[in-house]
Design a protein around this motif. Sequence first.
Motif, PDB file in Angstrom:
ATOM      1  N   ARG A  12      -1.539  58.853  14.222  1.00 22.52           N
ATOM      2  CA  ARG A  12      -2.240  59.629  14.972  1.00 22.52           C
ATOM      3  C   ARG A  12      -2.862  60.625  14.132  1.00 22.52           C
ATOM      4  N   PHE A  13      -4.305  61.117  14.641  1.00 20.59           N
ATOM      5  CA  PHE A  13      -5.057  61.987  13.826  1.00 20.59           C
ATOM      6  C   PHE A  13      -5.417  63.269  14.829  1.00 20.59           C
ATOM      7  N   SER A  14      -5.406  64.272  13.896  1.00 20.58           N
ATOM      8  CA  SER A  14      -5.646  65.633  14.561  1.00 20.58           C
ATOM      9  C   SER A  14      -6.938  65.966  13.776  1.00 20.58           C
ATOM     10  N   ILE A  15      -8.117  66.021  14.555  1.00 17.05           N
ATOM     11  CA  ILE A  15      -9.389  66.270  13.909  1.00 17.05           C
ATOM     12  C   ILE A  15     -10.037  67.525  14.282  1.00 17.05           C
ATOM     13  N   CYS A  27      -6.998  54.414  16.909  1.00 23.32           N
ATOM     14  CA  CYS A  27      -5.751  54.802  17.405  1.00 23.32           C
ATOM     15  C   CYS A  27      -5.824  55.312  18.834  1.00 23.32           C
ATOM     16  N   PRO A  28      -6.289  54.608  19.844  1.00 21.42           N
ATOM     17  CA  PRO A  28      -6.436  55.045  21.150  1.00 21.42           C
ATOM     18  C   PRO A  28      -5.320  55.849  21.965  1.00 21.42           C
ATOM     19  N   GLY A  29      -5.516  56.924  22.381  1.00 18.45           N
ATOM     20  CA  GLY A  29      -4.664  57.674  22.798  1.00 18.45           C
ATOM     21  C   GLY A  29      -3.822  58.417  21.912  1.00 18.45           C
ATOM     22  N   ARG A  30      -4.114  58.388  20.625  1.00 19.67           N
ATOM     23  CA  ARG A  30      -3.365  59.305  19.739  1.00 19.67           C
ATOM     24  C   ARG A  30      -4.508  60.035  18.804  1.00 19.67           C
ATOM     25  N   VAL A  31      -5.272  60.557  19.488  1.00 16.86           N
ATOM     26  CA  VAL A  31      -6.327  61.361  18.815  1.00 16.86           C
ATOM     27  C   VAL A  31      -6.478  62.924  19.451  1.00 16.86           C
ATOM     28  N   SER A  32      -6.284  63.838  18.731  1.00 18.10           N
ATOM     29  CA  SER A  32      -6.080  65.088  19.035  1.00 18.10           C
ATOM     30  C   SER A  32      -7.543  65.783  18.314  1.00 18.10           C
ATOM     31  N   VAL A  33      -8.207  66.641  19.256  1.00 20.21           N
ATOM     32  CA  VAL A  33      -9.266  67.299  18.666  1.00 20.21           C
ATOM     33  C   VAL A  33      -8.883  68.924  19.020  1.00 20.21           C
ATOM     34  N   ASP A  34      -9.129  69.411  17.597  1.00 19.81           N
ATOM     35  CA  ASP A  34      -9.010  71.094  17.713  1.00 19.81           C
ATOM     36  C   ASP A  34     -10.463  71.560  17.829  1.00 19.81           C
ATOM     37  N   VAL A  35     -10.575  72.563  18.891  1.00 18.00           N
ATOM     38  CA  VAL A  35     -11.833  73.223  19.001  1.00 18.00           C
ATOM     39  C   VAL A  35     -11.415  74.756  19.166  1.00 18.00           C
ATOM     40  N   MET A  36     -12.446  75.503  18.681  1.00 20.22           N
ATOM     41  CA  MET A  36     -12.305  76.967  18.516  1.00 20.22           C
ATOM     42  C   MET A  36     -13.027  77.713  19.469  1.00 20.22           C
ATOM     43  N   PHE A  37     -12.579  78.608  20.185  1.00 24.30           N
ATOM     44  CA  PHE A  37     -13.533  79.699  21.037  1.00 24.30           C
ATOM     45  C   PHE A  37     -13.341  81.095  20.540  1.00 24.30           C
ATOM     46  N   SER A  86      11.425  55.159  11.971  1.00 27.77           N
ATOM     47  CA  SER A  86      11.276  54.242  12.915  1.00 27.77           C
ATOM     48  C   SER A  86       9.723  53.797  12.662  1.00 27.77           C
ATOM     49  N   HIS A  87       9.251  52.640  12.878  1.00 31.16           N
ATOM     50  CA  HIS A  87       8.087  52.264  13.302  1.00 31.16           C
ATOM     51  C   HIS A  87       7.118  52.876  14.268  1.00 31.16           C
ATOM     52  N   GLU A  88       7.882  53.219  15.305  1.00 30.29           N
ATOM     53  CA  GLU A  88       7.113  54.002  16.299  1.00 30.29           C
ATOM     54  C   GLU A  88       7.113  55.604  15.973  1.00 30.29           C
ATOM     55  N   ALA A  89       7.767  55.987  15.073  1.00 36.59           N
ATOM     56  CA  ALA A  89       7.627  57.487  14.752  1.00 36.59           C
ATOM     57  C   ALA A  89       6.228  57.869  14.716  1.00 36.59           C
ATOM     58  N   GLU A  90       5.939  59.092  15.201  1.00 39.78           N
ATOM     59  CA  GLU A  90       4.663  59.736  15.127  1.00 39.78           C
ATOM     60  C   GLU A  90       4.389  59.975  13.775  1.00 39.78           C
ATOM     61  N   VAL A  91       3.259  59.775  12.956  1.00 41.66           N
ATOM     62  CA  VAL A  91       2.895  60.051  11.923  1.00 41.66           C
ATOM     63  C   VAL A  91       1.303  60.697  11.979  1.00 41.66           C
ATOM     64  N   THR A  92       1.245  61.895  11.751  1.00 43.53           N
ATOM     65  CA  THR A  92      -0.177  62.532  12.114  1.00 43.53           C
ATOM     66  C   THR A  92      -0.680  63.198  10.720  1.00 43.53           C
ATOM     67  N   LEU A  93      -2.025  62.736  10.963  1.00 42.47           N
ATOM     68  CA  LEU A  93      -2.810  63.353   9.639  1.00 42.47           C
ATOM     69  C   LEU A  93      -3.901  64.436  10.216  1.00 42.47           C
ATOM     70  N   GLU A  94      -4.218  65.558   9.510  1.00 43.49           N
ATOM     71  CA  GLU A  94      -5.018  66.323  10.020  1.00 43.49           C
ATOM     72  C   GLU A  94      -6.447  65.963   9.293  1.00 43.49           C
ATOM     73  N   VAL A  95      -7.418  65.631  10.036  1.00 46.45           N
ATOM     74  CA  VAL A  95      -8.730  65.221   9.341  1.00 46.45           C
ATOM     75  C   VAL A  95      -9.926  66.141   9.543  1.00 46.45           C
ATOM     76  N   ASN A  96     -10.531  66.195   8.553  1.00 48.32           N
ATOM     77  CA  ASN A  96     -12.012  67.110   8.494  1.00 48.32           C
ATOM     78  C   ASN A  96     -12.848  65.939   8.957  1.00 48.32           C
ATOM     79  N   PRO A  97     -13.634  66.163  10.048  1.00 45.93           N
ATOM     80  CA  PRO A  97     -14.723  65.209  10.228  1.00 45.93           C
ATOM     81  C   PRO A  97     -15.957  65.088   9.656  1.00 45.93           C
TER      82      PRO A  97
END
Length: 441
Positions: free
Chosen positions: A153-156, A189-199, A124-135
């Motif tokens: 969708r981006f996962s940064i 991609c407003p609303g479709r950006v995930s941020v990975d953070v490590m503790f 579907s054109h509405e299917a979520e397509v995510t890419l992991e991104v190194n910033p």
Amino acid sequence: MMRRTFNGVSRVLPPRLRHFSGEVTKDVSEGAASPQITEQASLYVHWPYCLRRCSYCNFNKYISKENNDHIMTKCLQRETETLLRLSQVSCITSVFFGGGTPSLAHPSIFAAILETVSRQVNLSHEAEVTLEVNPTPAGKSRLEDYCRAGVNRFSIGVQSLQDEDLKSLGRDHDSHEALQTIEEARRLCPGRVSVDVMFGRPKQTVESWETELSELLRVCDDHVSLYQLTLERGTQLFKQVECGAVTMPSEDVTAEMYQRARKTLHQHGFQQYEVSNFARHNSVSHHNISYWKGNQYIGVGPGAHGRFVPLGEGGVVREARTQTLEPDVWIREVRQRGHGTRRRLPLGHLELLEEVLVMGMRMTEGINHKHWEMFSPQNGLDEVFGESIVVQELLQSGQLILDDRGLRCSWEGLALLDSILPALLVELERQISPKASWGPL
């Protein structure tokens, strides 16, 4: 002492599943299984290459000695075709490009893979397509082209906003570059950006973590993933800690970091929907939710894992499939036989329920009765867990909830999940093993 729920910096992606590999089998009675169990699947595509190896990382990644993007693209396309044909799914509900560092790859590679998927099945054109991104500046400069290729969708992988920590972790970006990448991704991609953070990083304190998280929340979008850094054997960081060159925070300190982060995120409008994941405005990761709910997924690329029924071969149960790890060997196998599957394991009823339990309990909503019965119509949640003395103690302590909605952890219990799961698994095995049987899906 509070037990930690985290197992390293693992995400719940196919090659990184840490616990059990149970699968949906055709042990369910006829008509009990939803058609989507075999007709739909999500797709994970693994890009194995990185520019360097981070000091904490033990994922399946390689430093490429030469540019073989053209060969890798053709093989990813061919394996995608082969495994889609074997699965005979009619619809791919989401796609996740992970790694490695997939943002090193040219956007045309992802466009080609998505085109291959669309030729085989409904995407579907509405299917979520995510890419992991190194910033990095290179990653940021390609974001618009990735969107044109079909990514929405981006996962940064920010990991930290402390430049000294980023350097010690072996990351190839700094905090300024991370903030710039977040800003550009949000624009696209407003609303479709995930941020990975490590503790739980070396020398990190609760106070410095709170300050860093507050800074991140001023610039992030609507999804945050928290990962606790733990030591993995064979990594540079493990060796540094072992010889005394680096000191890690104690378990009590990291537990407090987790609790403070949960409260801070809640105050900023984020709802926790899984152990490590928080979203506002319903910006959840639909791809990862499909794993946690026990749906089929197809893993493509070196080291990828998949879970699906190979109907194209006449299969009647789901198999756990693992692709060959080494890229060069995987490429040779794909060229020879269309796929690089190294290991196939048919899985039984108990293994299925173990995965449904372990993955489902990671979510704050837990496992509802209807979902459980889809996989185990003869043995409901109340029947399996309701009479257990240990489970009753967890219920009375307020860590676990079993009611008309289903089985789930309380807010306090979710932070203790690693302590709760063993008791649930023991009870599941005790109740299910004598009754386990094989049957058609």
